[in-house]
Scaffold this motif. Structure first.
Motif, PDB file in Angstrom:
ATOM      1  N   UNK A 251      -3.354  32.327  -9.487  1.00  0.00           N
ATOM      2  CA  UNK A 251      -3.255  33.767  -9.711  1.00  0.00           C
ATOM      3  C   UNK A 251      -4.192  34.563  -8.807  1.00  0.00           C
ATOM      4  N   UNK A 252      -5.352  33.988  -8.534  1.00  0.00           N
ATOM      5  CA  UNK A 252      -6.354  34.628  -7.674  1.00  0.00           C
ATOM      6  C   UNK A 252      -6.585  36.094  -8.036  1.00  0.00           C
ATOM      7  N   UNK A 253      -6.253  37.004  -7.091  1.00  0.00           N
ATOM      8  CA  UNK A 253      -6.502  38.435  -7.321  1.00  0.00           C
ATOM      9  C   UNK A 253      -5.721  39.010  -8.502  1.00  0.00           C
ATOM     10  N   UNK A 254      -4.717  38.290  -8.942  1.00  0.00           N
ATOM     11  CA  UNK A 254      -3.893  38.818 -10.034  1.00  0.00           C
ATOM     12  C   UNK A 254      -4.354  38.313 -11.398  1.00  0.00           C
ATOM     13  N   UNK A 255      -5.423  37.533 -11.403  1.00  0.00           N
ATOM     14  CA  UNK A 255      -5.858  36.903 -12.647  1.00  0.00           C
ATOM     15  C   UNK A 255      -6.232  37.924 -13.722  1.00  0.00           C
ATOM     16  N   UNK A 256      -7.009  38.911 -13.322  1.00  0.00           N
ATOM     17  CA  UNK A 256      -7.480  39.897 -14.292  1.00  0.00           C
ATOM     18  C   UNK A 256      -6.304  40.701 -14.847  1.00  0.00           C
ATOM     19  N   UNK A 257      -5.452  41.124 -13.938  1.00  0.00           N
ATOM     20  CA  UNK A 257      -4.255  41.864 -14.321  1.00  0.00           C
ATOM     21  C   UNK A 257      -3.420  41.051 -15.314  1.00  0.00           C
ATOM     22  N   UNK A 258      -3.203  39.797 -14.970  1.00  0.00           N
ATOM     23  CA  UNK A 258      -2.386  38.913 -15.808  1.00  0.00           C
ATOM     24  C   UNK A 258      -3.000  38.784 -17.206  1.00  0.00           C
ATOM     25  N   UNK A 259      -4.303  38.540 -17.240  1.00  0.00           N
ATOM     26  CA  UNK A 259      -4.951  38.301 -18.534  1.00  0.00           C
ATOM     27  C   UNK A 259      -4.882  39.527 -19.437  1.00  0.00           C
ATOM     28  N   UNK A 260      -4.738  40.689 -18.829  1.00  0.00           N
ATOM     29  CA  UNK A 260      -4.740  41.922 -19.613  1.00  0.00           C
ATOM     30  C   UNK A 260      -3.369  42.518 -19.900  1.00  0.00           C
ATOM     31  N   UNK A 261      -2.317  41.808 -19.529  1.00  0.00           N
ATOM     32  CA  UNK A 261      -0.984  42.352 -19.834  1.00  0.00           C
ATOM     33  C   UNK A 261      -0.842  42.475 -21.351  1.00  0.00           C
ATOM     34  N   UNK A 262      -0.307  43.583 -21.818  1.00  0.00           N
ATOM     35  CA  UNK A 262      -0.222  43.811 -23.264  1.00  0.00           C
ATOM     36  C   UNK A 262       0.957  43.062 -23.879  1.00  0.00           C
ATOM     37  N   UNK A 263       0.897  41.746 -23.836  1.00  0.00           N
ATOM     38  CA  UNK A 263       1.988  40.933 -24.393  1.00  0.00           C
ATOM     39  C   UNK A 263       1.405  39.898 -25.349  1.00  0.00           C
ATOM     40  N   UNK A 264       2.288  39.238 -26.101  1.00  0.00           N
ATOM     41  CA  UNK A 264       1.813  38.325 -27.140  1.00  0.00           C
ATOM     42  C   UNK A 264       1.341  36.986 -26.587  1.00  0.00           C
ATOM     43  N   UNK A 271      -1.251  22.847 -13.721  1.00  0.00           N
ATOM     44  CA  UNK A 271      -1.325  21.843 -12.650  1.00  0.00           C
ATOM     45  C   UNK A 271      -1.877  22.532 -11.398  1.00  0.00           C
ATOM     46  N   UNK A 272      -1.175  23.590 -10.975  1.00  0.00           N
ATOM     47  CA  UNK A 272      -1.572  24.268  -9.740  1.00  0.00           C
ATOM     48  C   UNK A 272      -2.739  25.231  -9.920  1.00  0.00           C
ATOM     49  N   UNK A 273      -2.871  25.771 -11.128  1.00  0.00           N
ATOM     50  CA  UNK A 273      -3.915  26.789 -11.337  1.00  0.00           C
ATOM     51  C   UNK A 273      -4.926  26.293 -12.359  1.00  0.00           C
ATOM     52  N   UNK A 274      -5.174  25.001 -12.362  1.00  0.00           N
ATOM     53  CA  UNK A 274      -6.044  24.444 -13.398  1.00  0.00           C
ATOM     54  C   UNK A 274      -7.414  25.127 -13.449  1.00  0.00           C
ATOM     55  N   UNK A 275      -7.971  25.375 -12.288  1.00  0.00           N
ATOM     56  CA  UNK A 275      -9.319  25.952 -12.268  1.00  0.00           C
ATOM     57  C   UNK A 275      -9.357  27.395 -12.764  1.00  0.00           C
ATOM     58  N   UNK A 276      -8.186  27.987 -12.898  1.00  0.00           N
ATOM     59  CA  UNK A 276      -8.177  29.379 -13.358  1.00  0.00           C
ATOM     60  C   UNK A 276      -8.042  29.495 -14.877  1.00  0.00           C
ATOM     61  N   UNK A 277      -7.816  28.364 -15.530  1.00  0.00           N
ATOM     62  CA  UNK A 277      -7.588  28.432 -16.975  1.00  0.00           C
ATOM     63  C   UNK A 277      -8.846  28.898 -17.707  1.00  0.00           C
ATOM     64  N   UNK A 278      -9.994  28.366 -17.306  1.00  0.00           N
ATOM     65  CA  UNK A 278     -11.228  28.769 -17.987  1.00  0.00           C
ATOM     66  C   UNK A 278     -11.529  30.266 -17.827  1.00  0.00           C
ATOM     67  N   UNK A 279     -11.546  30.762 -16.582  1.00  0.00           N
ATOM     68  CA  UNK A 279     -11.753  32.213 -16.450  1.00  0.00           C
ATOM     69  C   UNK A 279     -10.688  33.035 -17.172  1.00  0.00           C
TER      70      UNK A 279
END
Ligand code: GLN
Ligand code: ZN
Length: 763
Positions: A251-264, A271-279
């Motif tokens: 997700x890189x630059x889109x990580x913050x945006x993604x985490x804040x989407x107002x969805x359930x 697999x590909x973004x394993x290191x981004x799961x913790x943040x």
């Protein structure tokens, strides 16, 4: 309790049932009712297969393509497809293929054939979708009938369905504005239609809807990022719960945006973004569901379940009921069922998992998380044994291949002298006229060739008989080429079923499935060979055929090989080493073949890299790294030869501008490319400074049965000569001729040779 789900299931069928049903319907050999019934049967079977999961995808079944389905759902049909009088399914096929089953008879006058929708690659997969078409005036209008019907169907079968849709932003991103207008401006018109669709689904009792937004793993500018926020703020008040899914990358630059989407809920490719799961988890508002795609949906390898649990358990503890698990992406990109395979040896088979086995893995992981590893001790032990056997296998790791890789030096990829020196020596030896003519490699794969191959594989024809049959075909190709007056001949590739499989079958480290089919587009499937071990070449693969062909003529005969990057990109590859390493191994093996051809007196060797561009990563920032190892692999294969040996390469796609320096870096003496349909426009990329070697811009569109005229070819070549000095130009078709018929090929090539003679005369 952890929740299990799946993002999508392969629709083609374990035995490619859908392919055969579609093709029979298109030929008019079966009825629409029969096709619909087969569709329903496949959906039912696939839902049954998935019935142990908590949420099962619906609407992922498609008669052609899920993006085209979405276009129909949104009422976004190209202008030319409107006003069709026939059945909606026929209209759907018309947009996909340019024609449907019975168009020709029933609707010939009023609304028959139309231009087929443009197709392009689905992110970095080999799946191709039909590109949605937009203009500034595009209006959307909901047609939820297909989805509603599938949801009802699932419900009637007791299936807990989670409809899968392409998210609104990804849908726009995938499409093309025909009038160059701003696609994003359509978002405001699009969102109410999505909102309406979600309400229709809610009315069917749907609880969760999955909205796929893989654009989130690409580089997005502020406009697209804003569109994502806008879209999900618009949809947040809908009566269903939304799960926004991302996959194929980070997700890189889109990580913050993604985490804040107002969805359930959010799904992330673990697999590909394993290191981004913790943040991501640290940013995630407290009530959201997080779905972790822990089983790789892009390859055919078993998951290391114990390692997956080591990683998952702390997340399960932290998330509790909010944890969902699934494959990393839709299983569209893997074959259906490993159990169908009868010919793979037991050891290799124990290392693999196809779609059904991957879903079993998801279930085992869930049980272990819910009830402790002891509850699935036997499964975990068997898995561990398989993982260990693969890791320790001498079929996988070969010290001599490892040593050869370690010994690679830049010298391996360098020719003795620069192009200009080589070109002089080659010209003196080959004595070719100006505008030399050649073809790209294959000649028509006739019914006799296919029959001989089938009989040989079935054991009805012995090796000697098969060799004779292929030699007869080679002799025929050589005769025809001499009669046509071509300058550089090819043997015609009669003995090759496929440009990758042919080499895979002869290299150590490759395995072949019987039913490992993956949908490429519509009814077309590919069966990628499985690269499982360190690659080596037990013996020469092509030399005898080329030598035989050369023995029949005094003209130069091109040796014909597939390059390492293309072999890699069209295979299922290993997950236990970087792609680059597998590519270098292939390069070393193919280099041996090049050197053997040279030793056998072959003066010109063509190394096809049709799929070089296909391997480009999704993010531009990663292109350089890929291109470096890809180009170096080609160089290792090709550049061990003497100055006098002429290396050709061939690429069929038609966009070179953004990678021209890498293409030049391959340092082939001659490159042949597909240009006829672009009217030589794309030669722009090859101007003098950027591309110093010889070029054969295709002058004959081999995809069409039309015979190019001599005048047209002359005109195209003159256009080419405005950009590239005439002494560096070759005259050839766009690509190989294996899909054409001899009666089409002969007049076309005759016109091509005549055109070359005209050009020489006027030079
Ligand atoms: N040599 C191959 C052929 O002629 C090249 C095919 C390709 O570029 N896809 O068939
Ligand atoms: Zn080609």
């Amino acid at each position: 309790m952890v929740t299990t789900h799946n993002l999508g299931f392969p629709r083609i069928g374990a035995r490619r049932e859908l392919k055969f049903a579609l093709e029979s319907y298109w030929k008019g050999e079966s009825s629409r009712e029969q096709l619909q019934a087969l569709g329903a049967q496949l959906r039912q079977r696939h839902w049954q297969h998935q019935s142990g999961l908590d949420w099962i995808p619906a609407g992922d079944f498609s008669f052609y393509d899920q993006v085209l389905d979405m276009s129909f759902t949104l009422g976004n049909l190209p202008e030319r497809a409107r006003g069709f009088h026939g059945d909606p399914l026929d209209n759907y096929f018309r947009v996909a293929r340019g024609r449907s089953a019975r168009d020709a008879e029933e609707h010939a006058v009023c609304c028959g054939g139309i231009a087929a929708g443009e197709m392009t690659k689905w992110f970095d997969t080999n799946y191709h979708y039909i590109v949605p078409e937009f203009t500034a005036g595009t209006q959307f209008k909901l047609d939820a009938s297909r989805l509603v019907a599938q949801v009802r169907e699932a419900k009637a079968q007791g299936i807990k369905a989670k409809p899968v849709l392409i998210g609104p932003v990804t849908y726009l991103w995938l499409g093309k504005a025909k009038d160059d207008s701003d696609k994003l401006a359509l978002l405001e018109r699009l969102l109410p239609v999505y909102a309406q669709l979600l309400e229709e689904l809610a009315a069917q009792g749907v609880e969760w809807v999955q909205l796929d937004e893989p654009v989130l793993v690409t580089e997005l500018d502020a406009g697209w990022q804003h569109a994502l926020n806008q879209a999900y703020h618009h949809l947040k008040s809908s009566s269903v719960k939304l799960l926004v899914a991302t996959y194929f990358g980070t997700l890189q630059d889109n990580l913050y945006l993604f985490s804040n989407l107002p969805v359930a809920g959010l799904h992330v490719d673990a697999i590909n973004a394993r290191d981004e799961v913790r943040p991501l988890l640290n940013l995630l508002p407290s009530h959201r569901v997080l779905s972790l795609g822990i089983v790789n949906g892009r390859n055919i390898w078993k998951t290391d379940l114990n390692a997956a649990l080591d990683w998952l358990e702390p997340y399960a503890e932290r998330l509790g009921d909010r944890l969902w698990i699934a494959p990393s992406c839709s299983l569209l990109h893997v074959p259906v069922d490993l159990a169908c395979e009868q010919e793979l040896d037991a050891e290799l088979k124990s290392w693999l998992a196809f779609a059904l086995q991957k879903l079993d893995e998801v279930k085992v992981l869930a049980t272990a998380l819910d009830m402790g590893r002891a509850a699935v001790a036997a499964e975990l032990a068997a898995n561990q044994a398989a993982i260990a056997s693969r890791r320790a296998s001498p079929r996988v790791t070969k010290p001599e291949v490892r040593a050869a890789i370690a010994a690679i030096s830049p010298a391996l990829g360098r020719r003795q002298h620069p192009y200009l020196v080589r070109a002089g020596k080659q010209a003196a030896l080959l004595k070719l006229p100006a505008y030399p003519t050649t073809t790209i490699g294959s000649f028509p794969q006739t019914a006799e060739i296919r029959q001989a191959r089938r009989r040989f594989k079935a054991g009805e024809l012995d090796e000697a008989g098969y060799t004779r049959a292929m030699q007869a075909e080679i002799a025929r190709s050589v005769r025809e080429q001499e009669a046509l007056g071509l300058d550089v001949l090819v043997h015609g590739e009669a003995e090759r079923n496929d440009m990758v499989e042919y080499f895979g079958e002869q290299l150590d480290g490759y395995a072949f499935s019987q039913f490992g089919w993956v949908q490429s587009y519509g009814s077309r499937c590919v069966k990628p060979p499985i690269l499982f071990g360190d690659i080596s070449r037990p013996k020469a693969m092509t030399v005898a055929w080329i030598q035989y062909a050369q023995s029949l003529t005094a003209r130069p005969m091109k040796g014909m090989l597939t390059g390492p990057v293309t072999i890699l990109n069209w295979s299922f590859v290993r997950d236990d080493q970087p792609r680059a390493v597998s590519c270098y191994q292939l390069a070393l093996a193919m280099r041996e073949e090049v050197l053997d051809l040279e030793k056998a007196g072959v003066r010109i060797i063509q190394i096809d890299e049709a799929a070089l561009r296909e391997g480009l990563p999704l993010r531009r920032s990663e292109w350089t790294t890929y291109l470096e190892w890809a180009v170096e692999s080609f160089r290792i294969t090709a550049n061990g030869v003497q100055d006098e040996t002429q290396i050709h390469t061939h690429m069929c796609y038609s966009e070179f501008n953004d990678i021209i320096e890498s293409i030049a870096g391959m340092d082939a003496d001659v490159i042949t490319i597909e240009t006829s349909r672009s009217d030589m426009g794309l030669l722009e990329a090859f101007d003098d400074f950027k591309y110093p070697n010889e070029i054969g811009p295709g002058v004959y569109d081999i995809h069409s049965p039309n015979i190019p005229t001599q005048e047209h070819i002359v005109q195209l070549m003159k256009k080419a000569a405005e950009r590239i000095p005439a002494e560096r130009l070759w005259v050839n078709p766009d690509c190989g001729l294996k899909t054409r018929q001899w009666p089409e090929v002969i007049p076309a090539l005759a016109n091509m040779v005549a055109a070359a003679r005209t050009l020489r005369a006027s030079a």
